[in-house]
Motif scaffolding. Structure first.
Motif, short mmCIF file in Angstrom:
data_model
loop_
_atom_site.label_atom_id
_atom_site.label_comp_id
_atom_site.label_asym_id
_atom_site.label_seq_id
_atom_site.Cartn_x
_atom_site.Cartn_y
_atom_site.Cartn_z
N LEU A 242 -16.52 -9.81 -23.64
CA LEU A 242 -15.44 -8.96 -23.14
C LEU A 242 -15.60 -7.53 -23.66
CD1 LEU A 242 -12.55 -11.53 -23.59
CD2 LEU A 242 -13.23 -10.52 -21.41
N VAL B 190 -18.17 -14.16 -19.60
CA VAL B 190 -17.11 -14.16 -18.59
C VAL B 190 -17.69 -14.55 -17.24
CG1 VAL B 190 -15.40 -12.73 -17.41
CG2 VAL B 190 -15.78 -12.44 -19.85
N ARG C 176 -5.35 -11.00 -16.83
CA ARG C 176 -6.26 -11.33 -15.74
C ARG C 176 -6.97 -12.66 -16.00
NH1 ARG C 176 -11.51 -7.70 -14.56
NH2 ARG C 176 -10.02 -6.06 -15.10
N TYR D 93 0.28 -5.06 -23.09
CA TYR D 93 -1.02 -5.20 -22.43
C TYR D 93 -0.84 -5.68 -20.99
CZ TYR D 93 -4.21 -4.51 -26.39
OH TYR D 93 -4.94 -3.97 -27.41
N GLU E 18 -18.23 -16.02 -11.78
CA GLU E 18 -18.01 -14.87 -10.91
C GLU E 18 -19.16 -14.66 -9.92
OE1 GLU E 18 -17.08 -11.80 -13.79
OE2 GLU E 18 -14.97 -12.00 -13.30
N GLN F 192 -18.31 -5.71 -21.82
CA GLN F 192 -17.93 -5.29 -20.47
C GLN F 192 -16.82 -4.25 -20.49
OE1 GLN F 192 -17.48 -8.29 -17.43
NE2 GLN F 192 -18.56 -9.79 -18.65
N ASP G 131 -3.41 -6.72 -17.35
CA ASP G 131 -4.74 -6.90 -16.73
C ASP G 131 -5.83 -7.08 -17.80
OD1 ASP G 131 -6.25 -7.21 -14.40
OD2 ASP G 131 -6.99 -5.16 -14.51
N HIS G 132 -5.53 -7.86 -18.80
CA HIS G 132 -6.43 -8.07 -19.93
C HIS G 132 -6.87 -9.54 -19.98
CE1 HIS G 132 -2.40 -9.17 -21.16
NE2 HIS G 132 -2.88 -9.82 -22.20
N ALA G 133 -7.56 -9.89 -21.03
CA ALA G 133 -7.98 -11.28 -21.25
C ALA G 133 -7.33 -11.79 -22.52
CB ALA G 133 -9.50 -11.37 -21.36
N LEU H 222 -13.68 -4.74 -21.37
CA LEU H 222 -12.41 -5.32 -20.96
C LEU H 222 -11.48 -5.46 -22.17
CD1 LEU H 222 -13.69 -8.12 -18.55
CD2 LEU H 222 -12.75 -5.91 -17.93
N ARG H 223 -10.22 -5.15 -21.99
CA ARG H 223 -9.25 -5.31 -23.07
C ARG H 223 -8.99 -6.80 -23.29
NH1 ARG H 223 -3.98 -1.99 -22.13
NH2 ARG H 223 -3.95 -1.81 -24.40
N ALA H 224 -8.78 -7.16 -24.53
CA ALA H 224 -8.59 -8.58 -24.84
C ALA H 224 -7.69 -8.74 -26.05
CB ALA H 224 -9.94 -9.26 -25.08
#
Length: 597
Positions: A139, A437, A188, A119, A443, A142, A121-123, A144-146
């Motif tokens: 996540l 997030v 990330r 993996y 953010e 959105q 750029d993931h969480a 996003l991979r986690a």
């Protein structure tokens, strides 16, 4: 801040995957049943023409022979009835599919661990409690991979998260090997939301250790660490790990209750429940029923943000339990809070309040609140309280906000988050509204806070100062976390300033070319100083007649507006001049967030 859906992405995704899995197993079962059925029919036909071989087989004999088909054990010759040939094919298919499915399940955990190492750029979500589960949901929403890490193999949330397609590694997230398996070095985001503060700090330290080990990055990894103990948070916020970000790692501390209070007052602010911005308007009147630490954070946030156009202190009354420690916590900060609130703390037997309408009416009628926050430990207690308030007519002309942290309570509480229906209250989902997030990593808020900091740097640089003489002029990424928080508090207050000026987006947005009159500019500057004063005093700063001393938290500007020098007042007026540009940034972020529906 993102508008939340009623049903979670995690629920929808895991339900879809669960349905697919059930469909597959159902297809295998149907295939197996068909094989047995055709096998029984086929064997009956087969032995009907070979009575000498039947050995007196009946139904159960044929069923036994059919079961043997699944193991390739069928002692028959080549001239088979069509039904039996079909049974053998179906038995082979069902057995093979079940075997493959089983092998993938057994090997899946090892493959999952190997796959996780790839993996990027993931969480990484460390801990699958209520906070971790909600972060996983956000996540997923959105896209996003986690990867999740959970130390308790019996955690009921593990299967739910895996059913949604996210890998879950079982082990201690504070172990470098486990973080390595989760490819934390290349993540990330890192969310340290395990069961206790000590573990979360250890996770952050190990993540920093991994990231520092030769990681080449274009942007720092962001790590959010949940620390609930206020003293521990204050102690560690000054440590190098949290004090200022490095090129590869940016860690900050957050507390769910403190964050929830900020989001709560953004969603349901006191100055939206009553008119408080005119010079003749009465003070905001707020009643807080609380047995949870969230109530303390709500009161502190009101002290921090409750500076309105009427220039009067909000009236806040806390009703808490006789055997609860919350009253002691608030009392310890009473002297500071009284600078900004007309505060009264009352302890009561909640069972009496929930069963005796006369006692409840006496408590409520003393200050005639326009806004009621309930921060109780159970949904049942909240329901009983709201029912009592309705019986005594205390919900008429008032806004009642019920805070709930456990999703299992929502079926009892009725309307969805943010909806009031006809039940007389609005539900605030603490976890779902807070643990996103965007909120945890700040953010959208940081866009405005960064702009505030850049304006400050530009003004001070124009006066001849530099980062060498004033550490507050460091670039945003190098700015200590305590100074970033100061900019975030100012960014939070923008919504109040807009309502002071008569605007309240999205229903009543300001004009694109917002211009402030001299009187409005002076009012906004005064309120900004009042907010800044509250922020500093709540952080332990005191007045001194000498020069500013950050180490001792002393400053000559810790005084009321009228006591400020003209030079200091001019600084606040300069800040007020930046309001139109900052509002444009804030509303731009909000418009983007409301599209995530």
């Amino acid at each position: 801040m993102t508008v939340r859906r009623t049903s979670t992405t995690l629920q929808r995704t895991s339900s879809k995957r669960r349905r697919r899995s059930l469909f597959l197993w159902g297809a295998i079962a149907v295939c197996a049943v068909a094989a047995l059925t055709f096998g029984i029919v086929g064997y009956a036909d087969y032995y009907a023409t070979r009575t000498e071989e039947s050995g007196g087989r009946g139904f159960f004999g044929h069923a036994y022979d059919s079961v043997r088909l699944f193991f390739g054990d069928a002692s028959v010759d080549e001239t088979l009835p069509r039904a039996l040939r079909l049974a053998r094919t179906l038995a082979f298919l069902s057995w093979s599919a079940a075997a493959v499915k089983g092998l993938f399940t057994l090997a899946g955990r090892r493959l999952e661990r190997l796959r996780c190492r790839l993996y990027r750029d993931h969480a990484v979500v460390c801990g699958l409690g209520r906070q971790g589960l909600q972060l996983v949901d956000d996540l997923l929403e959105q896209g996003l991979r986690a990867i999740a890490i959970e130390i308790d193999p019996d955690n009921a949330h593990i299967n739910r998260v895996r059913a949604a397609g996210l890998p879950v590694l079982i082990g201690d997230a504070a172990d470098v090997q486990m973080l390595g398996d989760a490819s934390a070095k290349h993540a990330r985001f890192i969310f340290a939301v395990a069961g206790d503060d000590k573990s979360n700090i250890e996770i952050a330290a190990k993540a920093f250790e991994l990231r520092s080990d030769g990681a080449a990055t274009s942007s720092p990894q962001r790590c959010a660490v949940n620390i609930e103990d206020a003293e521990l948070s204050a102690l560690f916020s000054g440590r190098p790990l949290f004090r200022a970000p490095t090129d590869g790692f940016d860690a900050h501390i957050f507390d769910v209750n403190r964050l929830a209070a900020r989001v709560l007052l953004d969603r349901h602010p006191p100055d939206r429940a009553q008119q408080v911005h005119g010079p003749d308007d009465p003070p905001a009147s707020i009643l807080v029923f609380g047995t949870e630490m969230l109530a303390h954070e709500v009161i502190t946030q009101i002290a921090r943000m409750g500076h309105y156009g009427n220039r009067q202190k909000p009236i806040v009354r806390l009703i808490t339990s006789e055997d609860d420690s919350l009253a002691k916590v608030v009392e310890r900060r009473r002297a500071i809070l009284l600078n900004f609130l007309d505060l009264e703390v009352s302890t009561h037997d909640f069972e009496i309040l929930l069963t005796n309408d006369d006692a409840l009416e006496e408590v409520v009628s003393r200050r005639s609140p326009k806004l009621v926050y309930t921060c109780l430990s159970s949904a049942v207690a909240s329901l009983r309280l709201v029912a009592g308030l309705r019986r005594i007519g205390a919900t008429e002309g008032k806004k009642v906000v019920v805070c709930a942290a456990d999703r299992s309570d929502f079926a009892l509480l009725g309307p969805g988050p943010g909806e009031s229906g006809d039940l007389g209250y609005v539900l605030f989902d603490v976890m779902r509204e807070t643990c996103t997030v965007e909120n945890v990593m700040r953010e959208g808020l940081d866009d405005v806070a960064r702009a505030i900091h850049e304006d400050y740097v530009a003004r001070q640089t124009g006066l001849g100062q530099s980062a060498e003489t004033n550490h507050s002029l460091a670039p945003w990424r190098a700015l200590p976390e305590v100074l970033r928080d100061a900019n975030r508090h100012q960014a939070d207050y923008l919504a109040v300033k807009l309502r002071v000026l008569g605007y309240d987006p999205p229903d009543n947005p300001p004009p694109e070319e917002l211009r402030l009159s001299d009187a409005e500019l002076e009012l906004v500057a005064e309120l900004e100083h009042r907010r800044w004063l509250a922020e500093k005093q709540l952080a332990g700063w005191r007045h001194t007649s000498g020069p500013k001393d950050a180490a001792k938290r002393r400053a000559p500007t810790i005084v009321e507006w009228d006591a400020l020098t003209d030079e200091e007042k001019e600084k606040d007026r300069d800040t007020a001049q930046q309001l139109p540009r900052l509002v444009a940034i804030k509303l731009g972020n909000r418009n983007e967030s409301t599209e995530k529906v």
